[in-house]
Design a protein around this motif. Structure first.
Motif, mmCIF file in Angstrom:
data_model
loop_
_atom_site.group_PDB
_atom_site.id
_atom_site.type_symbol
_atom_site.label_atom_id
_atom_site.label_comp_id
_atom_site.label_asym_id
_atom_site.label_seq_id
_atom_site.Cartn_x
_atom_site.Cartn_y
_atom_site.Cartn_z
ATOM 1 N N ASP A 123 -5.129 6.433 -0.539
ATOM 2 C CA ASP A 123 -5.071 5.395 0.492
ATOM 3 C C ASP A 123 -5.819 5.774 1.758
ATOM 4 O O ASP A 123 -6.441 4.928 2.398
ATOM 5 C CB ASP A 123 -3.608 5.107 0.853
ATOM 6 C CG ASP A 123 -2.894 4.276 -0.192
ATOM 7 O OD1 ASP A 123 -3.537 3.900 -1.199
ATOM 8 O OD2 ASP A 123 -1.689 4.001 -0.007
ATOM 9 N N ARG A 124 -5.769 7.046 2.134
ATOM 10 C CA ARG A 124 -6.376 7.461 3.393
ATOM 11 C C ARG A 124 -7.604 8.340 3.183
ATOM 12 O O ARG A 124 -8.067 9.006 4.116
ATOM 13 C CB ARG A 124 -5.333 8.210 4.248
ATOM 14 C CG ARG A 124 -4.173 7.321 4.692
ATOM 15 C CD ARG A 124 -3.193 8.045 5.592
ATOM 16 N NE ARG A 124 -2.553 9.158 4.901
ATOM 17 C CZ ARG A 124 -1.488 9.018 4.113
ATOM 18 N NH1 ARG A 124 -0.949 7.825 3.897
ATOM 19 N NH2 ARG A 124 -0.949 10.069 3.518
ATOM 20 N N GLN A 191 3.609 -7.105 -12.497
ATOM 21 C CA GLN A 191 4.095 -7.835 -11.325
ATOM 22 C C GLN A 191 4.616 -6.883 -10.258
ATOM 23 O O GLN A 191 4.468 -7.132 -9.059
ATOM 24 C CB GLN A 191 5.190 -8.835 -11.738
ATOM 25 C CG GLN A 191 5.514 -9.875 -10.670
ATOM 26 C CD GLN A 191 4.303 -10.724 -10.292
ATOM 27 O OE1 GLN A 191 3.420 -10.991 -11.110
ATOM 28 N NE2 GLN A 191 4.242 -11.134 -9.027
ATOM 29 N N THR A 192 5.207 -5.770 -10.679
ATOM 30 C CA THR A 192 5.663 -4.772 -9.710
ATOM 31 C C THR A 192 4.481 -4.163 -8.977
ATOM 32 O O THR A 192 4.523 -3.970 -7.754
ATOM 33 C CB THR A 192 6.469 -3.663 -10.415
ATOM 34 O OG1 THR A 192 7.602 -4.245 -11.047
ATOM 35 C CG2 THR A 192 6.931 -2.606 -9.424
ATOM 36 N N LEU A 193 3.418 -3.861 -9.719
ATOM 37 C CA LEU A 193 2.225 -3.308 -9.071
ATOM 38 C C LEU A 193 1.657 -4.292 -8.068
ATOM 39 O O LEU A 193 1.287 -3.910 -6.944
ATOM 40 C CB LEU A 193 1.167 -2.949 -10.118
ATOM 41 C CG LEU A 193 -0.130 -2.358 -9.556
ATOM 42 C CD1 LEU A 193 0.129 -1.043 -8.832
ATOM 43 C CD2 LEU A 193 -1.170 -2.162 -10.664
ATOM 44 N N ILE A 194 1.593 -5.576 -8.420
ATOM 45 C CA ILE A 194 1.045 -6.583 -7.517
ATOM 46 C C ILE A 194 1.931 -6.752 -6.289
ATOM 47 O O ILE A 194 1.444 -6.750 -5.150
ATOM 48 C CB ILE A 194 0.869 -7.923 -8.259
ATOM 49 C CG1 ILE A 194 -0.242 -7.810 -9.321
ATOM 50 C CG2 ILE A 194 0.552 -9.047 -7.272
ATOM 51 C CD1 ILE A 194 -0.388 -9.035 -10.201
ATOM 52 N N GLU A 195 3.219 -6.865 -6.500
ATOM 53 C CA GLU A 195 4.133 -7.135 -5.383
ATOM 54 C C GLU A 195 4.387 -5.910 -4.507
ATOM 55 O O GLU A 195 4.670 -6.050 -3.308
ATOM 56 C CB GLU A 195 5.462 -7.664 -5.921
ATOM 57 C CG GLU A 195 5.352 -9.037 -6.574
ATOM 58 C CD GLU A 195 6.673 -9.512 -7.167
ATOM 59 O OE1 GLU A 195 7.638 -8.691 -7.186
ATOM 60 O OE2 GLU A 195 6.753 -10.667 -7.605
ATOM 61 N N ASP A 198 1.266 -1.488 -2.142
ATOM 62 C CA ASP A 198 1.197 -0.469 -1.093
ATOM 63 C C ASP A 198 2.178 0.667 -1.358
ATOM 64 O O ASP A 198 1.853 1.844 -1.151
ATOM 65 C CB ASP A 198 1.481 -1.086 0.280
ATOM 66 C CG ASP A 198 0.360 -1.993 0.759
ATOM 67 O OD1 ASP A 198 -0.723 -1.966 0.150
ATOM 68 O OD2 ASP A 198 0.578 -2.727 1.743
ATOM 69 N N ALA A 199 3.370 0.342 -1.831
ATOM 70 C CA ALA A 199 4.368 1.374 -2.107
ATOM 71 C C ALA A 199 3.951 2.251 -3.282
ATOM 72 O O ALA A 199 4.142 3.471 -3.271
ATOM 73 C CB ALA A 199 5.720 0.739 -2.377
ATOM 74 N N ARG A 296 -8.970 -4.449 -0.362
ATOM 75 C CA ARG A 296 -7.580 -4.144 -0.692
ATOM 76 C C ARG A 296 -6.662 -5.350 -0.563
ATOM 77 O O ARG A 296 -5.744 -5.541 -1.370
ATOM 78 C CB ARG A 296 -7.085 -3.000 0.205
ATOM 79 C CG ARG A 296 -5.689 -2.529 -0.173
ATOM 80 C CD ARG A 296 -5.230 -1.368 0.688
ATOM 81 N NE ARG A 296 -3.880 -0.997 0.304
ATOM 82 C CZ ARG A 296 -3.529 0.188 -0.190
ATOM 83 N NH1 ARG A 296 -4.441 1.134 -0.339
ATOM 84 N NH2 ARG A 296 -2.274 0.430 -0.515
ATOM 85 N N ASP A 297 -6.910 -6.203 0.423
ATOM 86 C CA ASP A 297 -6.012 -7.343 0.618
ATOM 87 C C ASP A 297 -6.199 -8.438 -0.432
ATOM 88 O O ASP A 297 -5.466 -9.420 -0.429
ATOM 89 C CB ASP A 297 -6.159 -7.920 2.034
ATOM 90 C CG ASP A 297 -7.559 -8.406 2.340
ATOM 91 O OD1 ASP A 297 -8.435 -8.380 1.441
ATOM 92 O OD2 ASP A 297 -7.800 -8.812 3.494
#
Length: 418
Positions: A123-124, A191-195, A198-199, A296-297
């Motif tokens: 991510d960074r 769906q978990t990956l999509i929702e 970020d986590a 990313r968005d």
């Protein structure tokens, strides 16, 4: 040193050069370019299109591998253009230093990876090109040019597609060595990956998700590389995914012999950040590759595009890797000015069928702002690339200035730059 011209790593492209040589230093590069009408550099041959081909002289960087020089005060290392990342990493580790990131394969050469905007995951963490502090190349006129971070042309010259000259040395940012522990989780719901994207991607220093799209609503594996000096604890769970109990290969049905150790066994960064170990060739090259870097968005929309085309994608696919890259200001970087998510497709060696699928994939992905990786297969034409890469015209002008006689032009650059 004269070599066999041969093919690229995947074997899907036979180079059309008249001859190939391997100079050992800057002076030999300069001599090789004297009087040449067409020339290109080639590194580890890990490109899947004709970016490194030429009708003239092919200059291999495989002998431009002098011993790296660490500057501890500036926290940089100067390496020869043809140095493989795995070899550079081993040298740095012995001296107590590290690169911030590595790509999946440690076998690729430093200059070639940088010139095409190749990346790891995090991510960074920016692409491999974002770690460049200085770049040295020889122009067709025989001039040795050194550009440093902050120089006027630097941001345009790093991801260069080989259009400016033959890169001979690269200086990279380094940091003190660190350890990584790698954990794999299985069967994460799409769906978990999509929702919770970020986590999921924040669960480690570097996170890669893999899926074949054969079960379109499930991500097959998530590889979480946890930095041992991080403030956050080692991940033991990832939503509804199951922790793996044996080492895995990203491709289903393959043994993990060629993969870096998992199951939380800590090791040096150079032995964990890549997915594959340097001592093995992860495959025989019997594959094709494509990658699109999506803002990313827009990743949820992009994953839905691929899911909706799973019926056409899955029969041709070996695996799709999903990973994040931090934004940078390099003109032709796929992560220019925005954080991105790479959708990396490893295909079966069925190029005509793959190319037909790419047209449909790009119809859905390019309107989301997706950018094709320069060294892999894509269908986008120059106008589509101009929309995806807003500094492409500026880069074209830069290339004209450094190479006015078009010595480093080839069919690929003619398509890209006009």
């Amino acid at each position: 040193m004269t070599l066999q011209i041969g093919t690229n790593w995947a074997g899907n492209l036979a180079y059309t050069a008249e001859r190939i040589i391997a100079p050992a230093n800057v002076h030999e590069v300069r001599d090789a370019l004297s009087g040449v009408r067409r020339a290109r550099a080639v590194g580890s041959r890990h490109s899947f299109n004709d970016i490194a081909d030429t009708s003239g002289l092919l200059i291999s960087t495989e002998r431009l591998t002098e011993s790296p020089v660490v500057d501890a005060e500036r926290r940089t290392v100067r390496a020869g253009a043809g140095t493989r990342y795995g070899d550079l990493g081993a040298h740095l580790q012995r001296e107590g230093w590290a690169l911030s990131n590595l790509a999946s394969l440690p076998h690729i050469s430093v200059a070639g990876a940088i010139a095409t905007g190749t990346h790891g995951s995090g991510d960074r963490i920016g692409s491999l090109a974002s770690a460049v502090a200085a770049l040295e190349f020889v122009t067709a006129a025989g001039e040795t040019v050194t550009l440093r971070r902050g120089d006027a042309d630097f941001e345009g010259a790093v991801v260069s597609l080989g259009a400016l000259g033959i890169v001979t040395h690269v200086t990279l940012d380094i940091e003190p060595t660190f350890q990584i522990a790698q954990h794999v989780f299985e069967e994460l719901p799409l769906q978990t990956l999509i929702e919770s994207f970020d986590a999921v991607t924040a669960s480690g220093y570097s996170v890669s998700s893999f899926t074949t799209w054969r079960t379109p609503e499930t991500i097959d594996q998530v590889w979480v590389k946890h930095r041992k000096d991080a403030a956050v604890p080692t991940p033991t769970a990832l939503f509804d995914a199951r922790p793996a109990t044996v080492d895995h290969h990203p491709l289903p049905g393959q043994t993990a012999e060629s993969c870096t150790p998992q199951l939380g066994v800590a090791g040096a960064w150079v032995d964990r950040l890549p997915h594959f170990v340097l001592g093995f060739t992860p495959s025989n090259g019997d594959e094709l590759q494509t990658e699109y870097l999506v803002p990313r968005d827009r990743i949820g929309d992009a994953l839905r595009v691929v899911r909706d085309q799973a019926g056409a994608v899955a029969p041709l696919l070996q695996v799709n890797e999903i990973r994040t890259v931090a934004g940078d200001e390099l003109w032709l970087s796929p992560s220019h000015s925005t954080d991105v998510v790479g959708l990396h497709f490893t295909w079966l060696s069925r190029q005509p069928e793959v190319e037909r699928v790419l047209v449909d994939l790009e119809e859905g992905l390019l309107p989301l702002g997706a950018r094709p990786h320069w060294g892999k297969l894509f269908a986008a034409d120059r106008e589509a690339l101009r929309r995806a890469y807003p500094r492409l015209d500026d880069f074209t002008a830069l290339a004209e200035r450094y190479d006015p006689e078009h010595v480093f032009r080839n069919a690929y650059l003619d398509r890209i730059l006009g």
